[in-house]
Design a protein around this motif. Sequence first.
Motif, PDB file in Angstrom:
ATOM      1  N   ASN A   1       1.045   3.140   1.448  1.00 26.93           N
ATOM      2  CA  ASN A   1       1.358   2.278   1.455  1.00 26.93           C
ATOM      3  C   ASN A   1       3.105   2.463   2.589  1.00 26.93           C
ATOM      4  OD1 ASN A   1       0.585  -0.768   0.794  1.00 26.93           O
ATOM      5  ND2 ASN A   1       0.365   0.811  -1.165  1.00 26.93           N
TER       6      ASN A   1
ATOM      7  N   GLU B   1       3.625   3.301   6.204  1.00 32.88           N
ATOM      8  CA  GLU B   1       3.136   2.547   7.210  1.00 32.88           C
ATOM      9  C   GLU B   1       4.363   2.377   7.810  1.00 32.88           C
ATOM     10  OE1 GLU B   1       1.776  -1.036   5.598  1.00 32.88           O
ATOM     11  OE2 GLU B   1      -0.638   0.037   5.144  1.00 32.88           O
TER      12      GLU B   1
ATOM     13  N   LEU C   1       6.765  -2.831  -1.715  1.00 36.94           N
ATOM     14  CA  LEU C   1       5.437  -2.141  -2.044  1.00 36.94           C
ATOM     15  C   LEU C   1       5.066  -2.832  -3.522  1.00 36.94           C
ATOM     16  CD1 LEU C   1       4.499   0.455  -1.903  1.00 36.94           C
ATOM     17  CD2 LEU C   1       6.366   1.865  -3.202  1.00 36.94           C
TER      18      LEU C   1
ATOM     19  N   LYS D   1       2.822  -5.066  -2.313  1.00 32.50           N
ATOM     20  CA  LYS D   1       1.506  -5.159  -1.812  1.00 32.50           C
ATOM     21  C   LYS D   1       0.262  -4.379  -2.061  1.00 32.50           C
ATOM     22  CE  LYS D   1       2.356  -4.132   3.719  1.00 32.50           C
ATOM     23  NZ  LYS D   1       1.111  -3.662   3.851  1.00 32.50           N
ATOM     24  N   ILE D   2       0.902  -3.235  -3.598  1.00 31.24           N
ATOM     25  CA  ILE D   2       0.122  -2.395  -4.110  1.00 31.24           C
ATOM     26  C   ILE D   2      -0.367  -3.747  -5.408  1.00 31.24           C
ATOM     27  CG2 ILE D   2       0.146  -1.046  -6.101  1.00 31.24           C
ATOM     28  CD1 ILE D   2       2.291   0.458  -4.750  1.00 31.24           C
TER      29      ILE D   2
END
Length: 117
Positions: free
Chosen positions: A34, A37, A45, A48-49
């Motif tokens: 991640n 990017e 973060l 996204k995880i």
Amino acid sequence: MDTINESNDLFGKCPYFTAQKVFSGKWSILIMHNLDEGPMRYGELRRKIGDITEATLTKQLRMLEKYGLIRRHVYSEIPPRVEYSLTDLGEEFRPVLEQFRIWGDKYIKSIKNKNNG
């Protein structure tokens, strides 16, 4: 960065053991992916995880920072803003991440073929 003082005699001598130790956290690879990017704030973060607790993410981020793979930048704003990004050493991990993606795609394909065959 804190001095890395690992008790095992293989750390810093055997590349496989060292890499395994540095990326031993369950979420380390996904965090690196991640951040590949671009810089991200903690909340971004975590979203996204996905299924990761705050305590675990904080622990993993601290570990990756200790090993010199990510940096934590605190902006002097109110409220404080913290951003995480890859260090130069962390950016050198990009080809490894790409190989993980390639291998993972092939593995997923083989599982699908096996289940459909």
